[in-house]
Design an enzyme around this catalytic site. Structure first.
Site, PDB file in Angstrom:
ATOM      1  N   ASP A 127     -43.313   3.089-105.274  1.00 22.69           N
ATOM      2  CA  ASP A 127     -43.039   4.516-105.737  1.00 22.69           C
ATOM      3  C   ASP A 127     -44.269   5.366-105.556  1.00 22.69           C
ATOM      4  O   ASP A 127     -44.614   5.679-104.408  1.00 22.69           O
ATOM      5  CB  ASP A 127     -42.631   4.299-107.536  1.00 22.69           C
ATOM      6  CG  ASP A 127     -41.664   5.767-107.622  1.00 22.69           C
ATOM      7  OD1 ASP A 127     -40.878   5.969-106.995  1.00 22.69           O
ATOM      8  OD2 ASP A 127     -41.882   6.200-108.911  1.00 22.69           O
TER       9      ASP A 127
ATOM     10  N   ASP B  83     -41.360  -0.415-101.911  1.00 23.09           N
ATOM     11  CA  ASP B  83     -42.500   0.320-102.126  1.00 23.09           C
ATOM     12  C   ASP B  83     -43.068   0.267-103.653  1.00 23.09           C
ATOM     13  O   ASP B  83     -42.347  -0.208-104.556  1.00 23.09           O
ATOM     14  CB  ASP B  83     -41.717   1.771-101.965  1.00 23.09           C
ATOM     15  CG  ASP B  83     -40.777   2.407-102.843  1.00 23.09           C
ATOM     16  OD1 ASP B  83     -41.211   2.924-103.790  1.00 23.09           O
ATOM     17  OD2 ASP B  83     -39.633   1.768-102.347  1.00 23.09           O
TER      18      ASP B  83
HETATM   19  N1  LIG Z   1     -39.135   4.379-105.444  1.00 22.69           N
HETATM   20  C1  LIG Z   1     -38.066   4.343-105.429  1.00 22.69           C
HETATM   21  N2  LIG Z   1     -37.438   5.278-106.289  1.00 22.69           N
HETATM   22  C2  LIG Z   1     -35.849   5.286-106.542  1.00 22.69           C
HETATM   23  N3  LIG Z   1     -35.203   4.476-105.545  1.00 22.69           N
HETATM   24  C3  LIG Z   1     -35.705   3.788-104.809  1.00 22.69           C
HETATM   25  N4  LIG Z   1     -35.143   3.032-103.953  1.00 22.69           N
HETATM   26  C4  LIG Z   1     -36.048   2.333-103.174  1.00 22.69           C
HETATM   27  N5  LIG Z   1     -37.518   2.845-103.852  1.00 22.69           N
HETATM   28  C5  LIG Z   1     -37.243   3.580-104.601  1.00 22.69           C
END
Ligand SMILES: Nc1ncnc2[nH]cnc12
Ligand SMILES: CSC[C@H]1O[C@H](OP(=O)(O)O)[C@H](O)[C@@H]1O
Length: 292
Positions: free
Chosen positions: A211, A209
């Protein structure tokens, strides 16, 4: 040349290692606490491999509840010399889109409620974390990714937050402005403890992703991570199988000294060391302290 044994810590979505043959499971007791699960011993090709799912099978443990010391101590007791850690992560870079693999080589520790060292009152030690990843192990991962045609970035900075909540947008923008590449919740203190235990460490961070900084992508949630992980897991397993298949039975000393990190690191005078702490350090620091 010294004996080499490959350990693999599976992260979110990676609770098993298909391709591991002649599997034997063993619960290794650790004086530091309870490892996340039984260790699975087996082989891929001719390489001995030891596997541990970080969150336990069924994902029972949150990042803050994992006993990182017990996990590293158990892997050390199992004879692991080289440890590859798999993680899901968020990306701070447009060009590191979901699906990319980042072979992180630097870590920023923003955790605050985890036991971060095997040492302390009764036996104080300070190891170097300047180069947390073993370059030879990282190069093996790069070669495995190339051989398998897996898109990857060699090197990158992983910021580890405490979680379990994902970051706020202000935090996310701050980490991005600081120049970090990816974000997760588990590489620290795992990498620090591996160094104290004189194991060579390398991290495979699988981007799931963006974030929550990206204007054209919604904020990360578990559904998005799980969806991407399901698509990544087959690639991760191919990467590890290739790494293990080409892994040597013996190797040269680590160029950044991971395998002798405790040389000169212990500050406490021998006569002042607490025997109870020394007993717990039998596996982690047996090479320098002598085994009882
Ligand atoms: N955006 C994110 N922040 C923290 N841990 C994660 N694991 C997968 N995506 C994450
Ligand atoms: C399921 S999203 C958050 C969760 O996933 C990552 O775990 P791991 O590093 O073990 O793959 C992240 O660090 C969080 O623990």
């Amino acid at each position: 040349m010294a004996k080499a044994v490959l350990g693999i810590i599976g992260g979110s979505g990676v609770y098993d290692l298909p391709g591991l043959e002649d599997v034997r499971e063993e619960r290794i007791a650790s004086p530091w606490g309870e490892p996340s699960d039984a260790l699975r011993f087996g082989r891929i090709g001719s390489a001995q491999v030891v596997f541990l799912p970080r969150h336990g099978r069924g994902h029972r443990l949150s990042p803050s509840d994992i006993d990182y010391r017990a996990n590293i101590d158990a892997l050390k007791r199992a004879g692991v010399t080289d440890l590859v850690s798999l993680s899901a992560c968020g990306s701070f870079r447009e060009d590191l889109a979901p699906g990319a693999f980042v072979l992180a080589d630097q870590f920023v520790d923003r955790t605050h409620r985890r036991q971060g060292s095997f040492f302390g009152r009764g036996c104080v030690a300070h190891v170097s974390m300047a180069h947390p990843v073993g370059p030879r192990l990282a190069a093996r991962l790069v070669a495995a990714a190339e051989a398998e045609g897996i898109r990857h970035q060699a090197g990158g900075t992983y910021v580890c937050i405490e979680g379990p909540q994902f970051s706020s947008r202000a935090e996310s923008l701050g980490y991005r402005a600081a120049g970090y590449d990816v974000i997760g919740m588990t590489a620290m203190p795992e990498a620090k403890l591996a160094r104290e235990a004189e194991m060579t460490y390398a991290a495979v961070a699988m981007v799931t992703d963006y974030d929550c900084w990206h204007d054209e992508h919604g904020p990360v949630d578990v559904a998005a991570v799980v969806d991407m992980l399901e698509r990544n897991v087959e690639k991760a397993q191919r990467l590890l199988a290739r790494l293990a298949r080409d892994f040597p039975a013996e190797h040269e000393p680590c160029p950044v000294g991971s395998d002798r990190a405790l040389d000169g690191a212990i500050m406490t005078a021998p006569e002042m060391r607490d025997p109870r702490i020394l007993a717990r350090l039998d596996a982690v620091a047996g090479r320098v302290l002598g085994r009882p």
